[in-house]
Design an enzyme around this catalytic site. Structure first.
Site, PDB file in Angstrom:
ATOM      1  N   SER A   1     -11.003   0.619   4.358  1.00  0.00           N
ATOM      2  CA  SER A   1     -10.137   0.326   5.518  1.00  0.00           C
ATOM      3  C   SER A   1      -9.498   1.619   6.008  1.00  0.00           C
ATOM      4  O   SER A   1      -8.904   2.346   5.225  1.00  0.00           O
ATOM      5  CB  SER A   1      -9.030  -0.641   5.118  1.00  0.00           C
ATOM      6  OG  SER A   1      -9.573  -1.797   4.568  1.00  0.00           O
TER       7      SER A   1
ATOM      8  N   GLU B   1      -4.602   4.531   6.813  1.00  0.00           N
ATOM      9  CA  GLU B   1      -4.390   4.297   5.382  1.00  0.00           C
ATOM     10  C   GLU B   1      -4.699   5.527   4.525  1.00  0.00           C
ATOM     11  O   GLU B   1      -3.993   5.788   3.554  1.00  0.00           O
ATOM     12  CB  GLU B   1      -5.274   3.111   4.947  1.00  0.00           C
ATOM     13  CG  GLU B   1      -4.969   2.610   3.565  1.00  0.00           C
ATOM     14  CD  GLU B   1      -5.828   1.409   3.174  1.00  0.00           C
ATOM     15  OE1 GLU B   1      -5.667   0.341   3.775  1.00  0.00           O
ATOM     16  OE2 GLU B   1      -6.650   1.551   2.258  1.00  0.00           O
TER      17      GLU B   1
ATOM     18  N   ARG C   1       0.833  -1.224   0.000  1.00  0.00           N
ATOM     19  CA  ARG C   1       0.000   0.000   0.000  1.00  0.00           C
ATOM     20  C   ARG C   1       0.859   1.263   0.000  1.00  0.00           C
ATOM     21  O   ARG C   1       0.538   2.246   0.678  1.00  0.00           O
ATOM     22  CB  ARG C   1      -0.948   0.035   1.205  1.00  0.00           C
ATOM     23  CG  ARG C   1      -1.794  -1.191   1.391  1.00  0.00           C
ATOM     24  CD  ARG C   1      -2.887  -1.337   0.338  1.00  0.00           C
ATOM     25  NE  ARG C   1      -3.726  -2.471   0.649  1.00  0.00           N
ATOM     26  CZ  ARG C   1      -3.490  -3.721   0.221  1.00  0.00           C
ATOM     27  NH1 ARG C   1      -2.469  -3.974  -0.592  1.00  0.00           N
ATOM     28  NH2 ARG C   1      -4.293  -4.699   0.554  1.00  0.00           N
TER      29      ARG C   1
HETATM   30  P1  NAP Z   1      -9.932 -10.536   6.369  1.00  0.00           P
HETATM   31  O1  NAP Z   1     -10.322 -11.816   5.752  1.00  0.00           O
HETATM   32  O2  NAP Z   1     -10.708 -10.034   7.530  1.00  0.00           O
HETATM   33  O3  NAP Z   1      -8.398 -10.601   6.784  1.00  0.00           O
HETATM   34  C1  NAP Z   1      -7.768  -9.528   7.476  1.00  0.00           C
HETATM   35  C2  NAP Z   1      -6.472  -9.212   6.775  1.00  0.00           C
HETATM   36  O4  NAP Z   1      -5.659 -10.346   6.766  1.00  0.00           O
HETATM   37  C3  NAP Z   1      -6.683  -8.809   5.336  1.00  0.00           C
HETATM   38  O5  NAP Z   1      -6.685  -7.416   5.247  1.00  0.00           O
HETATM   39  C4  NAP Z   1      -5.558  -9.458   4.569  1.00  0.00           C
HETATM   40  O6  NAP Z   1      -4.473  -8.581   4.239  1.00  0.00           O
HETATM   41  C5  NAP Z   1      -4.990 -10.471   5.542  1.00  0.00           C
HETATM   42  N1  NAP Z   1      -5.214 -11.802   4.973  1.00  0.00           N
HETATM   43  C6  NAP Z   1      -6.343 -12.537   4.989  1.00  0.00           C
HETATM   44  N2  NAP Z   1      -6.136 -13.722   4.397  1.00  0.00           N
HETATM   45  C7  NAP Z   1      -4.857 -13.712   3.960  1.00  0.00           C
HETATM   46  C8  NAP Z   1      -4.050 -14.643   3.282  1.00  0.00           C
HETATM   47  N3  NAP Z   1      -4.521 -15.846   2.923  1.00  0.00           N
HETATM   48  N4  NAP Z   1      -2.759 -14.297   2.994  1.00  0.00           N
HETATM   49  C9  NAP Z   1      -2.274 -13.100   3.363  1.00  0.00           C
HETATM   50  N5  NAP Z   1      -2.985 -12.181   4.014  1.00  0.00           N
HETATM   51  C10 NAP Z   1      -4.269 -12.480   4.331  1.00  0.00           C
HETATM   52  O7  NAP Z   1      -9.863  -9.447   5.218  1.00  0.00           O
HETATM   53  P2  NAP Z   1     -10.889  -8.300   4.785  1.00  0.00           P
HETATM   54  O8  NAP Z   1     -10.683  -7.116   5.615  1.00  0.00           O
HETATM   55  O9  NAP Z   1     -12.261  -8.864   4.681  1.00  0.00           O
HETATM   56  O10 NAP Z   1     -10.356  -7.983   3.346  1.00  0.00           O
HETATM   57  C11 NAP Z   1     -10.312  -8.944   2.308  1.00  0.00           C
HETATM   58  C12 NAP Z   1      -9.454  -8.390   1.219  1.00  0.00           C
HETATM   59  O11 NAP Z   1     -10.045  -7.214   0.641  1.00  0.00           O
HETATM   60  C13 NAP Z   1      -8.096  -7.966   1.711  1.00  0.00           C
HETATM   61  O12 NAP Z   1      -7.132  -8.313   0.760  1.00  0.00           O
HETATM   62  C14 NAP Z   1      -8.219  -6.481   1.877  1.00  0.00           C
HETATM   63  O13 NAP Z   1      -6.998  -5.812   1.674  1.00  0.00           O
HETATM   64  C15 NAP Z   1      -9.181  -6.116   0.788  1.00  0.00           C
HETATM   65  N6  NAP Z   1      -9.906  -4.899   1.169  1.00  0.00           N
HETATM   66  C16 NAP Z   1      -9.297  -3.679   1.144  1.00  0.00           C
HETATM   67  C17 NAP Z   1     -10.007  -2.550   1.522  1.00  0.00           C
HETATM   68  C18 NAP Z   1      -9.382  -1.197   1.545  1.00  0.00           C
HETATM   69  O14 NAP Z   1     -10.072  -0.217   1.835  1.00  0.00           O
HETATM   70  N7  NAP Z   1      -8.109  -1.054   1.287  1.00  0.00           N
HETATM   71  C19 NAP Z   1     -11.310  -2.635   1.925  1.00  0.00           C
HETATM   72  C20 NAP Z   1     -11.879  -3.886   1.971  1.00  0.00           C
HETATM   73  C21 NAP Z   1     -11.174  -4.998   1.600  1.00  0.00           C
HETATM   74  P3  NAP Z   1      -4.404  -7.716   2.899  1.00  0.00           P
HETATM   75  O15 NAP Z   1      -5.246  -6.537   3.158  1.00  0.00           O
HETATM   76  O16 NAP Z   1      -2.940  -7.401   2.829  1.00  0.00           O
HETATM   77  O17 NAP Z   1      -4.851  -8.558   1.769  1.00  0.00           O
END
Ligand code: NAP
Length: 352
Positions: free
Chosen positions: A237, A343, A163
């Site tokens: 996020s 972020e 990021r």
């Molecule tokens: P989650 O399943 O609640 O998991 C929490 C965090 O753990 C995620 O942010 C993800 O990091 C990390 N994670 C989960 N599984 C992983 C794996 N197999 N390997 C490596 N890292 C893992 O996640 P969530 O919040 O629902 O988000 C799901 C995905 O959507 C994520 O990739 C997240 O970045 C993305 N997202 C981004 C935003 C934003 O505003 N930037 C908003 C919603 C969702 P990472 O974030 O590094 O992937």
């Protein structure tokens, strides 16, 4: 004053949070020529320039933003041989993903539903479900704000990281004019995260299928822009997932055990990175340190569907949101000793 430039435009109408004061000067530009005209005006007036894309990842100070705020709306997408795609910065990011999926171009399907503009995507190095923009960027076209000349920045010079990018590291020097992506024609979709794999388990793999599944997952967490969603006014996020050393991750584990928050070490989500560091889940730390989904603090609160999103419910101030963010951070710091890093980009004030 140039015909383009308006004065005292409320920025709350140009951000997904719906918060913050006014831009001292404001210009919405639809062409590169208009952009140049606005920037020349700012140089003559000796005022600073701030660029706004979709307004989905910014927190605007209640005092507003001094100088000229330029809303970049330049449009245009072209596809060349071998899956090389060029897009102007003002295109809507999710519209671009939709276009690529429809053209059978693989590489950004997991980035479906991320709000904001194409120009903001490399700044943030947007990522989701194991895919990030840096994976497919060939180059980024920029405009130097001091010389007003354009340049092509090769991927290796973008300083991409989690990021992060050269534009996030050194804001205010260059404007992203467009991106060039290397996508795979008829390529296979990327499905790396177990949550997405589970959602797709019963159907044959396809780019449209992955896009649909990602959008459904995001919608379930109020992470797509939807005006009818009670959690709709947010920047997605609010905090980055902390990437820490193994030693620090072990300290977090110990603190979690001592506080009685886990019975087994496997309950602490730890994602090892290629360089040996450990990514922790910000949402997990937030919830275990006493913040709960749906918590309210006046006109702002924590999303009822995702503890990582802070939400404006209407009639609030940026100061309210900052107070809530500080509370969430303080709880995580007190319980785990981890400093969460916000972020979004802060406009009109200096803080991190
Ligand atoms: P989650 O399943 O609640 O998991 C929490 C965090 O753990 C995620 O942010 C993800 O990091 C990390 N994670 C989960 N599984 C992983 C794996 N197999 N390997 C490596 N890292 C893992 O996640 P969530 O919040 O629902 O988000 C799901 C995905 O959507 C994520 O990739 C997240 O970045 C993305 N997202 C981004 C935003 C934003 O505003 N930037 C908003 C919603 C969702 P990472 O974030 O590094 O992937």
């Amino acid at each position: 004053m140039s015909a383009l430039i308006q004065q005292g435009v409320p920025l709350s109408a140009h951000t997904t949070l719906g918060l913050g004061g006014a831009a001292q000067y404001f210009a919405q530009v639809d062409t590169r020529e208009a952009l140049l005209e606005a920037l020349q005006w700012a140089q003559q007036q000796r005022v600073q320039v701030t660029v706004l894309g979709g307004g989905s990842n910014v927190v605007v100070s209640d005092q507003g933003v001094a100088g000229l705020v330029v809303k970049l709306r330049t449009r245009g997408v072209t596809l060349a041989e071998g899956g090389v795609l060029r897009s102007e910065a003002g295109e809507d990011w999710d519209g671009l993903v939709q276009h690529c999926v429809a053209q059978n171009l693989a590489g950004i399907e997991c980035l479906s539903g991320i709000p904001g503009s194409v120009g903001a995507a490399p700044v943030q190095n947007i990522g989701a479900y194991g895919q990030e923009l840096a994976d497919c960027v060939r180059s980024v076209e920029v405009l130097d704000l001091s010389t007003l000349t354009t340049a092509q920045v090769a991927r290796a010079d973008c300083q991409f990281d989690y990021r992060n990018s050269r534009w996030k590291r050194a804001p205010g020097r260059e404007i992203v004019l467009g991106v060039e992506l290397a996508l795979q024609v008829n390529g296979a979709p990327s499905v790396r995260y177990p949550e997405l794999q589970r959602a797709l388990a019963s159907s044959p793999l396809s780019l449209p299928g992955v896009r649909r599944a990602v959008l459904d997952l995001r919608r379930g967490k109020s992470m797509v822009l939807d005006p009818s969603d009670e959690n709709g006014r947010s920047v997605g996020s609010f905090f980055l997932n902390p990437i820490v050393s193994v030693e620090l991750a072990d300290i977090v584990l110990k603190r979690a055990g001592t506080a009685g928050l886990i019975r087994d070490p496997s309950e602490l989500p730890r994602y090892p990175q290629a360089d040996g560091a450990i990514k922790l889940s910000a949402a997990w730390l937030i919830e275990r340190s006493g913040t709960h989904k749906g918590e309210r603090l006046g006109a702002v609160g924590v999303s009822s569907r995702h503890s990582l999103a802070l939400v404006h419910h209407g009639g609030g101030k940026t100061a309210d949101l900052v107070a809530l963010a500080d509370t969430v951070r303080a709880r995580v710091r007190a319980v785990f000793g981890i400093e969460l890093v916000p972020e979004p980009v802060w406009l009109g004030f200096d803080r991190s």
